[in-house]
Design a protein around this motif. Structure first.
Motif, PDB file in Angstrom:
ATOM      1  N   ALA A  77       0.837  -1.209   0.000  1.00 48.42           N
ATOM      2  CA  ALA A  77       0.000   0.000   0.000  1.00 48.42           C
ATOM      3  C   ALA A  77       0.872   1.259   0.000  1.00 48.42           C
ATOM      4  O   ALA A  77       0.519   2.260  -0.641  1.00 48.42           O
ATOM      5  CB  ALA A  77      -0.944  -0.010   1.203  1.00 48.42           C
ATOM      6  N   GLU A  78       2.014   1.209   0.693  1.00 47.64           N
ATOM      7  CA  GLU A  78       2.945   2.344   0.682  1.00 47.64           C
ATOM      8  C   GLU A  78       3.461   2.611  -0.726  1.00 47.64           C
ATOM      9  O   GLU A  78       3.485   3.747  -1.198  1.00 47.64           O
ATOM     10  CB  GLU A  78       4.137   2.071   1.613  1.00 47.64           C
ATOM     11  CG  GLU A  78       3.839   2.280   3.079  1.00 47.64           C
ATOM     12  CD  GLU A  78       3.349   3.694   3.379  1.00 47.64           C
ATOM     13  OE1 GLU A  78       4.006   4.665   2.930  1.00 47.64           O
ATOM     14  OE2 GLU A  78       2.299   3.829   4.022  1.00 47.64           O
ATOM     15  N   PHE A  79       3.866   1.518  -1.424  1.00 49.53           N
ATOM     16  CA  PHE A  79       4.352   1.648  -2.802  1.00 49.53           C
ATOM     17  C   PHE A  79       3.252   2.169  -3.723  1.00 49.53           C
ATOM     18  O   PHE A  79       3.500   2.927  -4.656  1.00 49.53           O
ATOM     19  CB  PHE A  79       4.855   0.312  -3.342  1.00 49.53           C
ATOM     20  CG  PHE A  79       6.267  -0.004  -2.980  1.00 49.53           C
ATOM     21  CD1 PHE A  79       7.309   0.810  -3.428  1.00 49.53           C
ATOM     22  CD2 PHE A  79       6.583  -1.109  -2.217  1.00 49.53           C
ATOM     23  CE1 PHE A  79       8.628   0.520  -3.108  1.00 49.53           C
ATOM     24  CE2 PHE A  79       7.893  -1.412  -1.880  1.00 49.53           C
ATOM     25  CZ  PHE A  79       8.922  -0.595  -2.326  1.00 49.53           C
ATOM     26  N   MET A  80       2.027   1.738  -3.437  1.00 49.07           N
ATOM     27  CA  MET A  80       0.922   2.128  -4.319  1.00 49.07           C
ATOM     28  C   MET A  80       0.632   3.624  -4.255  1.00 49.07           C
ATOM     29  O   MET A  80       0.023   4.176  -5.158  1.00 49.07           O
ATOM     30  CB  MET A  80      -0.336   1.316  -3.998  1.00 49.07           C
ATOM     31  CG  MET A  80      -0.231  -0.119  -4.503  1.00 49.07           C
ATOM     32  SD  MET A  80      -1.707  -1.084  -4.122  1.00 49.07           S
ATOM     33  CE  MET A  80      -2.752  -0.699  -5.522  1.00 49.07           C
ATOM     34  N   LYS A  81       1.071   4.265  -3.182  1.00 45.54           N
ATOM     35  CA  LYS A  81       0.891   5.722  -3.125  1.00 45.54           C
ATOM     36  C   LYS A  81       1.665   6.395  -4.253  1.00 45.54           C
ATOM     37  O   LYS A  81       1.297   7.469  -4.718  1.00 45.54           O
ATOM     38  CB  LYS A  81       1.354   6.259  -1.777  1.00 45.54           C
ATOM     39  CG  LYS A  81       0.402   5.906  -0.643  1.00 45.54           C
ATOM     40  CD  LYS A  81       0.895   6.451   0.683  1.00 45.54           C
ATOM     41  CE  LYS A  81       0.017   5.943   1.816  1.00 45.54           C
ATOM     42  NZ  LYS A  81       0.649   6.170   3.127  1.00 45.54           N
TER      43      LYS A  81
END
Ligand SMILES: [Zn+2]
Length: 145
Positions: free
Chosen positions: A97-101
């Protein structure tokens, strides 16, 4: 719901990559076209998980850039990233989810697997800061799971 269209041969390549990389996570790039509702994969490019980890992945940014540029030069786009979750389900982890930001406009294909077989494949994308499911659609004959 948004769709991810893929040929069974390309999905087979991703499955094989996930199994051969077990017990580590694999990572790769998906090249193709996209519009508001649909991602369509034309090519799958394996990358190397530089972390060699069972719970995380990272790809060499220079390699990703070269694949991106090569796709653009041929009128295609980098439309997605795939990776695997050894011994886990195909869900968006906190780390994912962090990368998806940063890469949320791409489609994220995640595979859950055991040493023997793929148990789950799910795709996601981020829109307006929220994670949405993307329906996987084979563009040719169905492949037994
Ligand atoms: Zn993950």
């Amino acid at each position: 719901m948004m769709k991810l269209k893929i040929k069974s041969s390309d999905l087979g390549k991703i499955d094989a990559h996930a199994l051969e990389t077990y017990p580590y996570e694999c990572v790769g790039l998906m090249i193709g076209t996209s519009d508001k509702e649909t991602f369509e994969i034309r090519e799958v490019v394996k990358a190397k998980n530089t972390l060699n980890s069972p719970v995380a992945f990272e790809a060499d940014p220079q390699f990703v850039y070269e694949v991106y540029r090569d796709a653009e030069n041929r009128g295609l786009q980098l439309i997605g990233i795939y990776h695997s979750h050894p011994n886990l389900h195909a869900y968006v982890s906190a780390r994912d989810a962090e990368f998806m930001k940063f890469w949320g406009h791409l489609v994220w294909l995640i595979l859950g697997l055991t040493q023997e077989k793929i148990i789950e494949r799910k795709a996601f994308t981020m829109k307006d800061g929220k994670i949405h499911n993307v329906e996987l659609e084979l563009t040719d004959e169905p492949r037994p799971s």
